[in-house]
Design a protein around this motif. Structure first.
Motif, PDB file in Angstrom:
ATOM      1  N   VAL A  84       0.835  -1.200   0.000  1.00  0.00           N
ATOM      2  CA  VAL A  84       0.000   0.000   0.000  1.00  0.00           C
ATOM      3  C   VAL A  84       0.871   1.252   0.000  1.00  0.00           C
ATOM      4  O   VAL A  84       1.816   1.350   0.777  1.00  0.00           O
ATOM      5  CB  VAL A  84      -0.915   0.020   1.252  1.00  0.00           C
ATOM      6  N   ARG A  85       0.535   2.175  -0.863  1.00  0.00           N
ATOM      7  CA  ARG A  85       1.131   3.512  -0.800  1.00  0.00           C
ATOM      8  C   ARG A  85       0.100   4.428  -0.157  1.00  0.00           C
ATOM      9  O   ARG A  85      -1.093   4.336  -0.468  1.00  0.00           O
ATOM     10  CB  ARG A  85       1.508   4.012  -2.188  1.00  0.00           C
ATOM     11  N   THR A  92       6.439   2.354   0.619  1.00  0.00           N
ATOM     12  CA  THR A  92       5.338   1.392   0.510  1.00  0.00           C
ATOM     13  C   THR A  92       5.172   0.680   1.838  1.00  0.00           C
ATOM     14  O   THR A  92       6.145   0.258   2.454  1.00  0.00           O
ATOM     15  CB  THR A  92       5.640   0.370  -0.602  1.00  0.00           C
ATOM     16  N   TYR A  93       3.944   0.540   2.261  1.00  0.00           N
ATOM     17  CA  TYR A  93       3.608  -0.134   3.511  1.00  0.00           C
ATOM     18  C   TYR A  93       3.037  -1.511   3.195  1.00  0.00           C
ATOM     19  O   TYR A  93       2.471  -1.723   2.131  1.00  0.00           O
ATOM     20  CB  TYR A  93       2.593   0.698   4.305  1.00  0.00           C
ATOM     21  N   THR A  94       3.166  -2.421   4.142  1.00  0.00           N
ATOM     22  CA  THR A  94       2.650  -3.773   3.987  1.00  0.00           C
ATOM     23  C   THR A  94       1.559  -4.005   5.015  1.00  0.00           C
ATOM     24  O   THR A  94       1.728  -3.681   6.188  1.00  0.00           O
ATOM     25  CB  THR A  94       3.774  -4.807   4.187  1.00  0.00           C
ATOM     26  N   VAL A  95       0.445  -4.579   4.563  1.00  0.00           N
ATOM     27  CA  VAL A  95      -0.624  -4.956   5.491  1.00  0.00           C
ATOM     28  C   VAL A  95      -0.156  -6.186   6.254  1.00  0.00           C
ATOM     29  O   VAL A  95       0.131  -7.223   5.654  1.00  0.00           O
ATOM     30  CB  VAL A  95      -1.943  -5.262   4.746  1.00  0.00           C
ATOM     31  N   ARG A  96      -0.058  -6.074   7.568  1.00  0.00           N
ATOM     32  CA  ARG A  96       0.366  -7.193   8.406  1.00  0.00           C
ATOM     33  C   ARG A  96      -0.511  -7.356   9.640  1.00  0.00           C
ATOM     34  O   ARG A  96      -0.303  -8.256  10.436  1.00  0.00           O
ATOM     35  CB  ARG A  96       1.822  -7.002   8.870  1.00  0.00           C
ATOM     36  N   ASP A  97      -1.489  -6.478   9.796  1.00  0.00           N
ATOM     37  CA  ASP A  97      -2.306  -6.521  11.005  1.00  0.00           C
ATOM     38  C   ASP A  97      -3.740  -6.162  10.632  1.00  0.00           C
ATOM     39  O   ASP A  97      -3.990  -5.568   9.590  1.00  0.00           O
ATOM     40  CB  ASP A  97      -1.750  -5.528  12.033  1.00  0.00           C
TER      41      ASP A  97
END
Length: 134
Positions: A84-85, A92-97
């Motif tokens: 996700v930007r 860029t971020y990552t969905v982890r939660d």
């Protein structure tokens, strides 16, 4: 000479398209949404018994760019591992939660243990751009 240049150009463009199709195809799959964006920390009171392990059993490490998502966003492909930007934030971020089911249309930006930074962030409406995980 001109015909040869045109043929070479056409061949070059065809070759680029052949190797670039997946890049262009994935770019076409990107979705955008406007969401509420808040922040959270790995501290007692904001997480469960192990504040460094996220909902899908991913271990969070300092320096990671992580977000949590409200469960209603999962149906749009924002699930574990989605990239996700976020408008206004670099990288860029990552969905982890994932967030508690009481929240909707929301992301939570992980700010490690910096509670002051998370409070200063507050709550914003932002655009996110992502490629759904299938």
């Amino acid at each position: 000479m001109m015909k040869q240049t045109l043929r070479n150009t056409a061949f070059f463009i065809a070759a680029l398209l052949a190797i670039g199709v997946s890049v262009n195809a994935s770019a076409a799959l990107n979705k955008t949404m406007i969401v509420d964006a808040t922040a959270y920390n790995s501290v007692p009171g904001q997480t469960d018994s192990d504040p460094w392990v996220a909902a899908w059993n991913n271990r969070l490490r300092p320096g990671d760019k992580i977000i949590a998502v409200s469960r209603d966003l999962e149906k749009h492909g924002l699930t574990n591992g989605a990239k996700v930007r976020i408008e206004g934030l670099p990288g860029t971020y990552t969905v982890r939660d994932r967030m508690n089911k009481r929240f909707t249309n929301r992301i939570d930006v992980w700010m490690e243990k910096d509670v002051r930074k998370a409070r200063a962030w507050g709550k914003k409406k932002l655009k996110i751009i992502f490629e759904p995980v299938k």
